[in-house]
Design an enzyme around this catalytic site. Structure first.
Site, PDB file in Angstrom:
ATOM      1  N   LYS A  90      50.852  36.771  32.213  1.00  0.00           N
ATOM      2  CA  LYS A  90      49.667  36.802  33.078  1.00  0.00           C
ATOM      3  C   LYS A  90      49.555  35.427  33.728  1.00  0.00           C
ATOM      4  CE  LYS A  90      46.098  39.649  33.868  1.00  0.00           C
ATOM      5  NZ  LYS A  90      46.029  41.093  33.954  1.00  0.00           N
ATOM      6  N   GLY A 120      30.609  52.087  35.574  1.00  0.00           N
ATOM      7  CA  GLY A 120      31.415  51.426  36.603  1.00  0.00           C
ATOM      8  C   GLY A 120      32.289  52.381  37.393  1.00  0.00           C
ATOM      9  N   GLY A 155      34.074  52.485  39.924  1.00  0.00           N
ATOM     10  CA  GLY A 155      34.755  51.671  40.939  1.00  0.00           C
ATOM     11  C   GLY A 155      36.135  52.217  41.247  1.00  0.00           C
ATOM     12  N   VAL A 186      38.787  52.542  39.539  1.00  0.00           N
ATOM     13  CA  VAL A 186      39.328  53.452  38.528  1.00  0.00           C
ATOM     14  C   VAL A 186      38.286  54.507  38.153  1.00  0.00           C
ATOM     15  CG1 VAL A 186      40.249  53.652  36.191  1.00  0.00           C
ATOM     16  CG2 VAL A 186      40.858  51.666  37.590  1.00  0.00           C
TER      17      VAL A 186
END
Ligand code: NAD
Length: 351
Positions: free
Chosen positions: A79, A178, A180, A182
């Site tokens: 990452k 949420g 959003g 996804v």
């Protein structure tokens, strides 16, 4: 550009980069490449301190190792983070980031994450070929979110079987925290399956869109944990399963896409088990996006049919985890960790 290695026990390669010309302050962490080169997104965030950024990149890269190990993507965990204000993004910043990524010589490939989109990756890509997740027109696998949503839906079906003995979602009440990138497409799969939906969000536009497209009810963000429902699908924030929220939950199962849902691993998964709530380990159920990107690394390049087949297997991966957790009386989170560790050990033995 100044690139300085940082020694971190248990991590293969971590480095910090500062570049005066572009203003870049960034970190890359490669946690483990036993199963393949590390892949994980680039997050841009206004971290309060260097230590906060380091903690985040270490935690996220380790999570990617486990996610890819369970999903058998053939990739390792890595990452990167850029310490910056999202309002102050510049092309120069991402070009410099591209040079930093390139300095890892292919050990780490970057992709989208919070506050980083395709135009930013294209800028980075001018200085490194180790960029994945670009749009189809640019030769990539495209936006990962719909694939994450499909994988989450398949995982939710497996979770429903564990909690209710059937994956028939007709009339089941699912709360999406949420709706959003996804959460909304997940809502569409659920609506099609006949589920009754409630959504909760801090963004009014996203609430309105979910109400219109899904016919969903709305719960206020602070009341979302109290809704009497069958399945809770967290698709917004991390650390939402904690001492304060777990006692309030009225669901029988948790199956959503958010990363790092458990505030304390090894404690909050135990609390959920004690309450008889089936928990779909986050990094198993939300692996659809990374699985989709990983297909870019296959010989011959990206193929959506291959990607979908692998994403649909999240259903079976979760069934195996539930079976292991049940038969050995351990938490589903622990069972997932053991699958990841076994796959990593098998990869190490094969080297
Ligand atoms: P997104 O930003 O598109 O959607 C998140 C939604 O949550 C937004 O509508 C936002 O307004 C809402 N939200 C934020 N804070 C909230 C709060 N306190 N209460 C209720 N709603 C809140 O993000 P996304 O890409 O859909 O990702 C959602 C989660 O899934 C994140 O945790 C992300 O790390 C994880 N995830 C995403 C992917 C992917 O492919 N996008 C892959 C794996 C994991």
């Amino acid at each position: 550009m100044d690139i300085t290695p940082i020694e971190v026990e248990g991590y293969e390669k971590v480095a910090k980069c500062t570049d005066e010309e572009s203003g870049l302050r960034a970190l890359i962490s490669v946690h483990n490449t036993t199963l393949g080169p590390a892949l994980g997104g680039l997050r841009l965030w206004p971290y309060a301190s260097f230590d906060d950024a380091l903690t985040d990149v270490l935690r996220l890269s380790r999570g990617m190792t486990f996610k890819s190990a369970v999903a058998r993507t053939g990739l390792g965990g890595g990452k990167s983070v850029v310490m910056a204000d999202p309002e102050m993004k510049t092309e120069k910043l991402f070009e410099a980031m591209g040079k930093f990524v390139d300095s890892f010589g292919g050990l780490y490939t970057t992709a989208e994450d919070v506050n980083v989109g395709i135009p930013d990756l294209l800028a980075a890509g001018r200085f490194t070929k180790y960029v994945a997740g670009l749009s189809r027109e640019d030769g990539g696998s495209g936006n990962p979110s719909p694939y994450t949503a499909k994988g989450t839906f398949e995982g939710l079906r497996a979770t429903a079987i564990e909690a209710f003995g059937s994956d028939d979602l007709d009339g089941k009440h699912v709360v999406i925290q949420g709706p959003g990138s996804v959460g909304l497409p997940l809502g569409h799969f659920l609506k099609e399956a006949g589920a009754k939906l409630t959504v909760s969000d801090i963004n009014q536009e996203n609430i309105d869109r979910a109400v219109e497209e899904l016919g969903a009810e709305v719960a206020a963000p602070e009341r979302v944990y109290d809704v009497d429902c069958d399945i809770f699908a967290p698709c917004a924030l991390g650390a939402i399963l904690n001492d304060e929220t777990i006692p309030r939950l009225k669901c029988k199962a948790i199956a959503g896409a958010s990363n790092n849902q458990l505030h304390d691993e090894g404690r909050h998964d135990v609390m959920l088990k004690q309450r008889g709530i089936v928990y779909a380990p986050d990094y198993v159920i939300n692996a659809g996006g990374i699985i989709n990107v990983s297909v870019e690394f296959h010989e011959g390049g990206y193929d959506e049919v291959v990607a979908m087949e692998k994403i649909n297997n999240i259903f079976f991966a979760l069934q195996e985890i539930y079976e292991a957790a049940r038969s050995r009386d351990i938490t589903t989170h622990r069972a997932a960790q053991e699958v990841a560790e076994a796959n990593l050990a098998a990869g190490a033995a094969a080297i």
